[in-house]
Structures are given as C-alpha cells and as structure tokens.
Design an enzyme around this catalytic site. Sequence first.
Site, PDB file in Angstrom:
ATOM      1  N   SER A 155       0.858  -1.183   0.000  1.00 58.01           N
ATOM      2  CA  SER A 155       0.000   0.000   0.000  1.00 58.01           C
ATOM      3  C   SER A 155       0.892   1.231   0.000  1.00 58.01           C
ATOM      4  O   SER A 155       2.081   1.157   0.343  1.00 58.01           O
ATOM      5  CB  SER A 155      -0.868   0.003   1.262  1.00 58.01           C
ATOM      6  N   TYR A 168      -2.597  -1.433  10.194  1.00 57.49           N
ATOM      7  CA  TYR A 168      -2.561  -1.435   8.726  1.00 57.49           C
ATOM      8  C   TYR A 168      -1.186  -0.995   8.224  1.00 57.49           C
ATOM      9  O   TYR A 168      -0.593  -1.652   7.359  1.00 57.49           O
ATOM     10  CB  TYR A 168      -3.647  -0.513   8.176  1.00 57.49           C
TER      11      TYR A 168
END
Length: 280
Positions: A155, A168
């Site tokens: 990401s 995350y």
Amino acid sequence: MSQEFQGRVALVTGAARGQGRAHALAFAERGADIVLCDRCEDSAALDYPLGTRADLAHTAELVTALGRRCVSVRADTADRAAMDALVRRAEDELGSVDIAVANAGVTGVAPIGEHTTELWHEVIGSNLTGVFNTLAAVTPGMIARKYGRIITTSSMMGRGASPAMASYVASKWGVIGLTKSLAMELAPHGITVNSVAPGNIATPMVQNDAMYRRFRPDLADPAWEDVAPVLAGLTHLLPVAALEPEEVSRVVLFLAAEASAHLTGMVFPVDAGAGAKGNA
C-alpha cells in the site's frame, strides 16, 4: 487481446471482489487459468462488510465465461493448512501455480488507545500472515519447476504512515520486507517477487459507510460524493480521489509477464503520485 499467459495458472487471493476480481479477470482475458481464494466471511473486528460467497461465485462465473479453467475455494489466507490445501488442489486439477498474487487484505482504523487486540490480530493476520502463508504454499512447486512470478499487495501506507492506522501501516510495511527477503531467497530458482503499493482504490475497502463517516464526521449521512473531494486533496498528488482496480491490474500483469523477467525485489507504487511526498 494478447494471450501471453496461455498455459499459465494464476492464483489470486481476496478474489471475491475489488482488486482481486480485477486481477483474476485480467489474467483470464490473457489466457491464464485461474485459482480463486477468498474467506467470504465478515469480521467482528472490522466496521465494514467483506466479500461474500455470492461475490466469489460471481468472480468464478466471469472467469469461466472467458473460457478459462477455474478452481474457486473459500479459504482464509491466515490459515496455513488451508492455503497448502488450496495449492495442492490447484496443482492436482490445473497442473501448477505459475503466478501468485497475494492480494487479500483488510483495513482497520482506530486511535492506539482504542485499537483492540482483536483488530490488531485481524489486520496483521489478513495483511501479513496471509501473504506469508500464500507465498510459503506456492514456492515449493515454483522451485521444483524453476519458474514463478509472485506479486504481493502492499500500500502507499507501506512506505509512509497515517494516524490511527497502526496495524494497517505495520502490516503493509511488513509486506514490503517480506517481499524483498523472498526475492533474495528465490532469485537463484528463476522466481521473481515484487510488490504493488496502491493508493486509494475504488473498492468496498474505501467506499463504505464507515469510511465516509470517518472522513466527513460533520455530515449525518455522508456519501462518496461528499468524501471524494477530501480524499483527492489529502493523499494523492494527482487530483483523483480513487483509482480504478484495473489500474493496479495493469501493473500486476506487467510484473507477471516475460517483459519483467529480470525485475525482482521491487515496489511499484500505483498511487497517483502519493509516493512523491515521501522519501522511500
């Protein structure tokens, strides 16, 4: 359309919807047979719904409609035994797994004082342990065949950070480290391992009511149209709120193609320029 993946088998995790579905269809359109995997079950630790059995079945229907063979299994990538069983079935029915796209993942947002252990385990289990299990399951066959293309999904937060996203961010940084380590390990066997680092993508992970409320707490019932202008100016360099999943698929296809045979251990941002703001 080119049939450059004719005779290859591509495994895609998190394939019920979103980026996973887009990747699976992109490979199928170009001649590959497909192995689909998704757990198809919501998590009490998350505040948005995950893909369903019907979603996974629809992805499989779309693949077979393209004339490709398809193995579709409900499996949690955080379960190593389930991933080993999936790969064994794929090799038995389709002959091999030549390409693996470790795409399955979730997001969780909470300030550290409110960040529960359950949320931590859910995000790390899906985003990092699940990638490890997928790679560990496919690599023995790839080593035996001396061929493999592995693509992980990190990401833009795997090269940066954001408040209230500890699990995350940690998981996506971890995916990059795992990718680079495995690239070094598997290079002598002719196997490449690379990662894509998407920005905001137009999938249910970004486009859901909980996310809308998070970005527009000033509104009683915010919709995507209310959130998009905020996202467009907050993360990406180019003025776009979210990229389409197919934009990530194009990079995934390149990393699986012969044209990238000597690229490994790399991270490829697909983030509308968000990476330009950092130093990694």
